[in-house]
Enzyme design. Structure first.
Site, PDB file in Angstrom:
ATOM      1  N   LYS A  83       0.995  -1.179   0.081  1.00  0.00           N
ATOM      2  CA  LYS A  83       0.061   0.094  -0.086  1.00  0.00           C
ATOM      3  C   LYS A  83       0.863   1.207  -0.028  1.00  0.00           C
ATOM      4  CE  LYS A  83      -4.332   1.040   2.306  1.00  0.00           C
ATOM      5  NZ  LYS A  83      -4.966   1.271   3.712  1.00  0.00           N
TER       6      LYS A  83
HETATM    7  O1  G3P Z   1      -9.679   2.337   4.179  1.00  0.00           O
HETATM    8  C1  G3P Z   1      -9.340   3.628   4.756  1.00  0.00           C
HETATM    9  C2  G3P Z   1     -10.004   3.678   6.125  1.00  0.00           C
HETATM   10  O2  G3P Z   1      -9.269   2.975   7.068  1.00  0.00           O
HETATM   11  C3  G3P Z   1     -10.080   5.036   6.280  1.00  0.00           C
HETATM   12  O3  G3P Z   1     -11.151   5.084   7.133  1.00  0.00           O
HETATM   13  O4  G3P Z   1     -12.997   6.272   8.431  1.00  0.00           O
HETATM   14  O5  G3P Z   1     -10.803   6.770   8.794  1.00  0.00           O
HETATM   15  O6  G3P Z   1     -11.674   7.598   6.740  1.00  0.00           O
HETATM   16  P1  G3P Z   1     -11.806   6.351   7.896  1.00  0.00           P
END
Ligand code: G3P
Length: 216
Positions: A83
């Site tokens: 990643k």
């Molecule tokens: O896959 C990306 C994710 O981990 C981010 O999610 O909710 O932190 O924007 P969030």
């Protein structure tokens, strides 16, 4: 749309994998921090359960170190997907790693132009963060639609991972918009399966069956 779990908690992976619906997993440094565990151990244990693509993020900011870290991560298992951040150095590292056959997931993507660049750099996957796009009053689902249209028109085979999914309608809409994969936390999976009419129906069938037993 394939379903991935976005977590570094091995127990959550075990639980959702047991449902038979999991195609892969994504992690990020914040999730590793939340797990409180050693990065490489967590990735290896998740892969043991999922037996499919598991994204593990590099921490370097320059292309040569990103490539070196990516190659180290790939030693854990062929299921590791490197990643990389969607930056100029990330694109350089993406091109180098994918040219050598290593799968790459380009993360922190917030625009269609970024997604097009990742595809041209040979990305296996690109991860638009739809929840964070919505957070700044833009339209995360429209972003997924735009990326899918561009990829289809130009025959680009990079797969779209709808990330930063926050609620069940994100799952429905990302799926309709053509995301190949949706990655989400375990609590989302619990929300996707739960329905009050299913619960009420089970309760009614169970109570009727208890009554019917008396006639058997
Ligand atoms: O896959 C990306 C994710 O981990 C981010 O999610 O909710 O932190 O924007 P969030």
């Amino acid at each position: 749309m394939h379903l991935y779990l976005d977590t570094a908690i091995v127990e959550e992976v075990r639980e959702i994998a047991a449902w038979g619906v999991l195609s892969g997993c994504t992690t990020n440094p914040s999730l590793i921090l939340a797990s409180g565990r050693k990065f490489e151990d967590v990735i290896a244990e998740i892969i043991e359960i999922v037996k499919g693509p598991v994204s593990a993020e590099v921490t370097a900011m320059d292309a040569p170190t990103m490539i070196a870290q990516g190659l180290e991560l790939r030693k854990i298992s062929p299921h590791v997907v490197v990643k990389l951040p969607t930056t100029p150095d990330g694109l350089t590292a993406c091109k180098a790693l994918t040219a050598d056959g290593h799968p790459v997931n380009m993360t922190l993507c917030f625009s269609a132009t970024q997604a097009l660049l990742t595809a041209r750099a040979g990305a296996t996957y690109v991860s638009p963060f739809l929840g964070r796009v919505d957070d700044i009053s833009w339209d995360g689902i429209q972003l997924i639609r735009d990326i899918r249209l561009i990829f289809d028109v130009h025959n680009l085979d990079t797969q779209i991972i709808a990330a930063s999914i926050r609620h069940p309608m994100h799952v429905v809409d990302a799926s309709k918009a053509g995301a190949h994969i949706g990655t989400m936390p375990a609590k989302l999976f619990a929300m996707l399966i739960k329905h009050p009419l299913t619960d009420a129906g089970i309760e009614k069938f169970n109570s009727d069956w208890q009554k019917a037993l008396k006639n058997q």
